[in-house]
Design a protein around this motif. Sequence first.
Motif, PDB file in Angstrom:
ATOM      1  N   GLY A 156       0.781  -1.157  -0.074  1.00 33.88           N
ATOM      2  CA  GLY A 156      -0.012   0.017  -0.058  1.00 33.88           C
ATOM      3  C   GLY A 156       0.676   1.066   0.076  1.00 33.88           C
ATOM      4  O   GLY A 156       0.452   2.134  -0.739  1.00 33.88           O
ATOM      5  N   LYS A 157       1.854   1.232   0.595  1.00 30.13           N
ATOM      6  CA  LYS A 157       2.750   2.526   0.837  1.00 30.13           C
ATOM      7  C   LYS A 157       3.477   2.754  -0.560  1.00 30.13           C
ATOM      8  O   LYS A 157       3.537   3.738  -1.011  1.00 30.13           O
ATOM      9  N   ARG A 158       4.012   1.669  -1.165  1.00 34.23           N
ATOM     10  CA  ARG A 158       4.436   1.867  -2.607  1.00 34.23           C
ATOM     11  C   ARG A 158       3.381   2.522  -3.669  1.00 34.23           C
ATOM     12  O   ARG A 158       3.828   3.468  -4.312  1.00 34.23           O
ATOM     13  N   VAL A 159       2.294   1.901  -3.635  1.00 33.51           N
ATOM     14  CA  VAL A 159       1.269   2.177  -4.610  1.00 33.51           C
ATOM     15  C   VAL A 159       0.555   3.637  -4.322  1.00 33.51           C
ATOM     16  O   VAL A 159       0.460   4.522  -5.069  1.00 33.51           O
ATOM     17  N   ALA A 160       0.564   4.260  -3.041  1.00 37.22           N
ATOM     18  CA  ALA A 160       0.256   5.325  -2.616  1.00 37.22           C
ATOM     19  C   ALA A 160       1.139   6.484  -3.114  1.00 37.22           C
ATOM     20  O   ALA A 160       0.815   7.440  -3.362  1.00 37.22           O
ATOM     21  N   GLU A 161       2.315   6.207  -2.711  1.00 36.15           N
ATOM     22  CA  GLU A 161       3.344   7.026  -3.236  1.00 36.15           C
ATOM     23  C   GLU A 161       3.353   7.380  -4.664  1.00 36.15           C
ATOM     24  O   GLU A 161       3.479   8.537  -5.348  1.00 36.15           O
ATOM     25  N   GLU A 162       3.053   6.295  -5.333  1.00 41.80           N
ATOM     26  CA  GLU A 162       2.974   6.531  -6.988  1.00 41.80           C
ATOM     27  C   GLU A 162       1.716   7.143  -7.199  1.00 41.80           C
ATOM     28  O   GLU A 162       1.968   7.951  -8.041  1.00 41.80           O
ATOM     29  N   LEU A 163       0.727   7.048  -6.616  1.00 40.17           N
ATOM     30  CA  LEU A 163      -0.704   7.667  -6.968  1.00 40.17           C
ATOM     31  C   LEU A 163      -0.409   9.209  -6.453  1.00 40.17           C
ATOM     32  O   LEU A 163      -0.852  10.048  -7.077  1.00 40.17           O
ATOM     33  N   ILE A 164       0.285   9.446  -5.424  1.00 45.43           N
ATOM     34  CA  ILE A 164       0.576  10.853  -5.063  1.00 45.43           C
ATOM     35  C   ILE A 164       1.395  11.491  -5.909  1.00 45.43           C
ATOM     36  O   ILE A 164       1.225  12.705  -6.303  1.00 45.43           O
ATOM     37  N   ASN A 165       2.615  10.896  -6.442  1.00 49.30           N
ATOM     38  CA  ASN A 165       3.597  11.386  -7.211  1.00 49.30           C
ATOM     39  C   ASN A 165       3.002  11.649  -8.749  1.00 49.30           C
ATOM     40  O   ASN A 165       3.301  12.581  -9.380  1.00 49.30           O
ATOM     41  N   THR A 166       2.607  10.421  -9.280  1.00 45.58           N
ATOM     42  CA  THR A 166       2.203  10.436 -10.720  1.00 45.58           C
ATOM     43  C   THR A 166       0.559  10.507 -11.064  1.00 45.58           C
ATOM     44  O   THR A 166       0.335  10.293 -12.189  1.00 45.58           O
ATOM     45  N   GLY A 167      -0.007   9.899  -9.947  1.00 37.08           N
ATOM     46  CA  GLY A 167      -1.458   9.748 -10.438  1.00 37.08           C
ATOM     47  C   GLY A 167      -1.785   8.401 -10.741  1.00 37.08           C
ATOM     48  O   GLY A 167      -2.906   8.191 -11.174  1.00 37.08           O
ATOM     49  N   LYS A 168      -0.826   7.625 -10.986  1.00 41.34           N
ATOM     50  CA  LYS A 168      -0.996   6.196 -11.301  1.00 41.34           C
ATOM     51  C   LYS A 168      -0.030   5.346 -10.671  1.00 41.34           C
ATOM     52  O   LYS A 168       0.957   5.687 -10.371  1.00 41.34           O
ATOM     53  N   ALA A 169      -0.389   4.179 -10.849  1.00 41.49           N
ATOM     54  CA  ALA A 169       0.616   2.759 -10.307  1.00 41.49           C
ATOM     55  C   ALA A 169       1.060   2.176 -11.327  1.00 41.49           C
ATOM     56  O   ALA A 169       0.145   1.806 -12.272  1.00 41.49           O
ATOM     57  N   THR A 170       2.227   1.696 -11.120  1.00 43.05           N
ATOM     58  CA  THR A 170       2.845   0.604 -12.177  1.00 43.05           C
ATOM     59  C   THR A 170       2.941  -0.810 -11.289  1.00 43.05           C
ATOM     60  O   THR A 170       2.906  -0.831 -10.289  1.00 43.05           O
ATOM     61  N   HIS A 171       2.630  -1.719 -12.263  1.00 48.99           N
ATOM     62  CA  HIS A 171       2.302  -3.291 -11.936  1.00 48.99           C
ATOM     63  C   HIS A 171       3.444  -3.919 -12.373  1.00 48.99           C
ATOM     64  O   HIS A 171       4.117  -3.845 -13.554  1.00 48.99           O
ATOM     65  N   PRO A 172       4.361  -4.665 -11.458  1.00 54.74           N
ATOM     66  CA  PRO A 172       5.424  -5.457 -12.098  1.00 54.74           C
ATOM     67  C   PRO A 172       4.912  -6.652 -12.780  1.00 54.74           C
ATOM     68  O   PRO A 172       3.856  -7.358 -12.362  1.00 54.74           O
ATOM     69  N   VAL A 173       5.573  -6.931 -14.003  1.00 60.57           N
ATOM     70  CA  VAL A 173       5.027  -8.022 -14.663  1.00 60.57           C
ATOM     71  C   VAL A 173       6.145  -8.855 -15.407  1.00 60.57           C
ATOM     72  O   VAL A 173       7.365  -8.601 -15.156  1.00 60.57           O
ATOM     73  N   ILE A 174       5.680 -10.215 -15.310  1.00 57.25           N
ATOM     74  CA  ILE A 174       7.003 -11.057 -16.074  1.00 57.25           C
ATOM     75  C   ILE A 174       7.112 -11.018 -17.593  1.00 57.25           C
ATOM     76  O   ILE A 174       7.979 -11.445 -18.192  1.00 57.25           O
ATOM     77  N   GLY A 175       5.880 -10.823 -18.225  1.00 58.50           N
ATOM     78  CA  GLY A 175       5.999 -10.689 -19.659  1.00 58.50           C
ATOM     79  C   GLY A 175       5.514 -11.948 -20.480  1.00 58.50           C
ATOM     80  O   GLY A 175       5.816 -12.463 -21.595  1.00 58.50           O
TER      81      GLY A 175
END
Length: 576
Positions: free
Chosen positions: A465-484
Amino acid sequence: MPPSGAEPHADVPPASAQPHADAPPASAQPHADAPPSGAQPRSDRPLHEPDRYSTPPYGQPGPWAPAPPVQHPTTTPAQGTAVAPAVPQQQSGGGTAVPVPRPPQPAHGAPTATHGTSAAPAHGAPTATHGAPAAPAHGAPTAAHPAHPAAQGAPPVHHASAHQTPRFTPPGAPVSADPWGRYDPWAARPTGALQESGAAASGEARRRGWSRGALIGGALALALVSGGIGGAVGTYLERGGGVSEVHLPQAGKESAERAPDTVAGIAARALPSVVTLHVSGGGEGGTGTGFVLDGNGHILTNNHVVEPAGDDGRITVTFNSGDTAKAEVIGSDGGYDLAVVKVSGVHGLQPAPLGNSDNVQVGDPVVAIGAPFDLSGTVTSGIISATERPITAGGEADGTDISYVDALQTDAPINPGNSGGPLLDSRGRVIGINSAIRSAGSGSELDGGQSGSIGLGFAIPINQGKRVAEELINTGKATHPVIGVTLDMDYSGDGARVHTETGDGGSPVTPGGPGDRAGIEPGDVITEIDGQRVHSGEELIVKTRSHRPGDRLELKLLREGEERTISLVLGSSDGS
């Protein structure tokens, strides 16, 4: 006076002068009602009424007096009560013979009066005339009748009525031991009370009887007095409404301070940081919970709480103090089910301290705070039931916006309205965001229904939650880790299998992606990630999203029955 050799003993008359008591000769014993010829006529009526109690006279010979009634203990004969015969006395001066009462009997062993003498009378009593017999000694035979009338100079006088039988003791018969049979008015008074049988009752028994009677009487009196007093008091209380007003005991005022590691201490510190969100828009509405992240007004909550507001909805934040403020969405992500809103113009906000979810152990105590069914500030407690519990929640019909959460499981009650609220450790630090419950009726749901808690609540770990919240506050969106890679979600075997082909005919392994660079091929089955067993495609996604993009992972996979180990670096959903 005749010579002593010619006169018989005073106590035992000779046989010629003492006829048998039952059959006296006619020549020796004239009838009592017919005096001999030449004697002065006498009255047939005795000088006194017959004593029906057979009470002997009092004192020495003299005028008879009526005796007081005395209870005689012996059985009364059927024909009536016998009266003791009187002893005749010589005439004095030629007059009529005066009957003399029988003198008292001497005590046992006392000397008997000799011939010509009589027993000494009591003081003041008249002396018997010469020739009057003295009482025989105890045990000596008693004459049934007085001496011959010729020897006494006067005929005997009988006072027994026609219906009475004289009492006498046959010659040679033993003297009765009954004290009433030979009554002596001058003798010592017998001790003890007489019972019906004639025996004397002991003083102890008499005292026991008196004590028992007094005890019973006292108890009855006490019962009567107590009953009267109780009835009077009860009547007074009933009519008067009691003696006074009722005052119940109560503890005094105590300090509001609580130990910091108690539920009350944790709640006291955390409640100022918790808020309630009321959301409306697009014909929908709902209630949720959030907590303050910083002094700038940023508040973290669940995405499904603010989702009904859309682009033109309304969000109102209510603080623990009761103050309200409008809020706007800064950013949200359905894959993580997290959102950040911000309030403006509010000062003095108290941010909630954040913990580390990697330190949580099963069994640790936790406290949940929220607004279930719009009941703001509700505090519940429980423990951590499990960690790294993979769950999926929410999502659209086309399978998008599904939340994959490697959740903390707790038995602290979480109900609709708790979503977005903090899950606190024993030090009051946030270790999770309450997000989902499993209800008995509808399985896993993300606080969307009205089912209540059954002790299965799930929270997003605060590290994620902390990582996602920081991304949402800073960029307005969250990134998802992927294997591809594209996974075959219909695979029923153990592990996560890479799809063999895509629907559009493309490759299931993204060319140039992290998986392609690590050597993953279509049809490979991934069984472990960083040493943790993977049983399905959902678990692989959950485990992957618990990391950040750029983290290196070690995977184990099966290819044509052969196990291989590969290493890769996670990418992000934006392809970088």
